[in-house]
Design an enzyme around this catalytic site. Sequence first.
Site, short mmCIF file in Angstrom:
data_model
loop_
_atom_site.label_atom_id
_atom_site.label_comp_id
_atom_site.label_asym_id
_atom_site.label_seq_id
_atom_site.Cartn_x
_atom_site.Cartn_y
_atom_site.Cartn_z
N LYS A 28 -44.77 63.43 37.04
CA LYS A 28 -45.89 63.29 36.09
C LYS A 28 -47.24 63.35 36.81
O LYS A 28 -48.16 64.02 36.36
CB LYS A 28 -45.69 61.96 35.38
CG LYS A 28 -46.85 61.38 34.67
CD LYS A 28 -46.43 60.10 33.97
CE LYS A 28 -46.07 58.97 34.91
NZ LYS A 28 -47.21 58.26 35.50
N ARG A 75 -48.17 51.81 28.64
CA ARG A 75 -46.88 51.56 29.27
C ARG A 75 -45.99 50.72 28.36
O ARG A 75 -44.85 50.46 28.69
CB ARG A 75 -47.17 50.79 30.53
CG ARG A 75 -46.31 50.96 31.72
CD ARG A 75 -46.56 52.08 32.59
NE ARG A 75 -46.08 51.86 33.93
CZ ARG A 75 -46.66 52.41 34.99
NH1 ARG A 75 -47.70 53.17 34.85
NH2 ARG A 75 -46.15 52.23 36.16
N ARG A 100 -41.16 59.57 48.07
CA ARG A 100 -42.59 59.85 47.87
C ARG A 100 -43.43 59.33 49.03
O ARG A 100 -43.20 58.24 49.54
CB ARG A 100 -43.00 59.15 46.57
CG ARG A 100 -44.39 59.36 46.14
CD ARG A 100 -44.52 59.20 44.68
NE ARG A 100 -44.33 57.83 44.21
CZ ARG A 100 -44.36 57.49 42.93
NH1 ARG A 100 -44.52 58.41 42.02
NH2 ARG A 100 -44.20 56.25 42.56
N ARG A 119 -45.69 53.56 49.49
CA ARG A 119 -46.02 52.40 48.67
C ARG A 119 -44.90 51.38 48.83
O ARG A 119 -43.73 51.75 48.73
CB ARG A 119 -46.10 52.83 47.20
CG ARG A 119 -47.40 53.48 46.86
CD ARG A 119 -47.37 54.09 45.49
NE ARG A 119 -46.86 53.22 44.43
CZ ARG A 119 -46.82 53.57 43.16
NH1 ARG A 119 -47.25 54.75 42.79
NH2 ARG A 119 -46.33 52.75 42.26
N ARG A 163 -39.18 48.79 37.15
CA ARG A 163 -40.16 49.76 36.61
C ARG A 163 -39.45 50.74 35.68
O ARG A 163 -39.97 51.08 34.62
CB ARG A 163 -40.85 50.52 37.75
CG ARG A 163 -41.96 49.72 38.41
CD ARG A 163 -42.12 50.06 39.86
NE ARG A 163 -42.76 51.34 40.10
CZ ARG A 163 -42.72 51.98 41.26
NH1 ARG A 163 -42.07 51.46 42.29
NH2 ARG A 163 -43.34 53.12 41.41
P1 AMP Z 1 -47.72 53.47 38.97
O1 AMP Z 1 -48.61 53.95 40.06
O2 AMP Z 1 -48.01 54.16 37.66
O3 AMP Z 1 -46.27 53.53 39.35
O4 AMP Z 1 -48.06 51.93 38.73
C1 AMP Z 1 -47.84 50.98 39.75
C2 AMP Z 1 -47.79 49.60 39.13
O5 AMP Z 1 -49.07 49.28 38.55
C3 AMP Z 1 -46.79 49.41 38.00
O6 AMP Z 1 -45.46 49.17 38.47
C4 AMP Z 1 -47.39 48.20 37.29
O7 AMP Z 1 -47.13 47.00 38.02
C5 AMP Z 1 -48.88 48.47 37.38
N1 AMP Z 1 -49.33 49.25 36.22
C6 AMP Z 1 -49.70 50.56 36.20
N2 AMP Z 1 -50.03 50.93 34.95
C7 AMP Z 1 -49.86 49.85 34.16
C8 AMP Z 1 -50.01 49.59 32.77
N3 AMP Z 1 -50.40 50.54 31.92
N4 AMP Z 1 -49.74 48.35 32.32
C9 AMP Z 1 -49.35 47.36 33.16
N5 AMP Z 1 -49.16 47.53 34.47
C10 AMP Z 1 -49.41 48.76 34.98
#
Ligand code: AMP
Length: 224
Positions: A13, A88, A127, A162, A174
């Site tokens: 994505k 989310r 990644r 990460r 997740r």
């Molecule tokens: P990502 O980079 O999209 O994988 O996001 C990393 C982490 O940030 C996620 O596992 C959540 O802990 C937090 N996070 C990102 N987007 C959201 C969201 N829309 N709502 C709540 N937590 C978020």
Amino acid sequence: MNILMFGPNGSGKGTQGAILKGKFKLPHIESGAIFRENIGKGTELGAKAKEYIDRGDLVPDDITIPMILDRLKQDDCKEGWLLDGFPRNKTQAIKLDEALKTASLGLDVVVEVLLDREIAKNRIMGRRLCVNDNNHPNNIFIDAIKPDGDKCRVCGGDLTERADDQDEGAIGKRHGIYYDSDTGTLASSYYFKDLAEKEGKIKYIILDGAPSVPEVTADLMSKL
Ligand code: AMP
């Protein structure tokens, strides 16, 4: 043009989002990246978000929703935006829809990338993040975006991982949130799919995330 991207972590994505960002010259608003930036800078928001992110939990809505809705009001978003990682869950979807309606804004395109959970998990663990640019795609398990040795394939910068990408428990959480079609992220994508069907203004695009990056991009371009 206002675009929303959905897809499980590891579905590509972000990679496809970066391509759309370049094509339409849109700011790429990535909720996870905003949190990581705040953690890196040691802000209060970053400190609050870190414990949730490390566990693979969602950062609470009372922090995340205003953060994103405020970001969309900034000047660089006047001509449109590409939102990635938000909403989310269903509450976030409803709040975003309400905020857009209040501001007389509409969504033009919603992209949903489909990918099997096990494949997505392996991709996440491969990644790597470029220290110079978050949008430089690098993955040790995907031939098309394999790093150049231990350096970024785009700019030669150093690569990092990460912490939440190397923790299988956090990845499982997740993905549990993503694939939950009652209250999780799939529920929020279905919310917009229903709107697209009812109101007829949103183009809802479904992509198979399993093929190579250029193939997924070609599919995306043909459906835009
Ligand atoms: P990502 O980079 O999209 O994988 O996001 C990393 C982490 O940030 C996620 O596992 C959540 O802990 C937090 N996070 C990102 N987007 C959201 C969201 N829309 N709502 C709540 N937590 C978020």
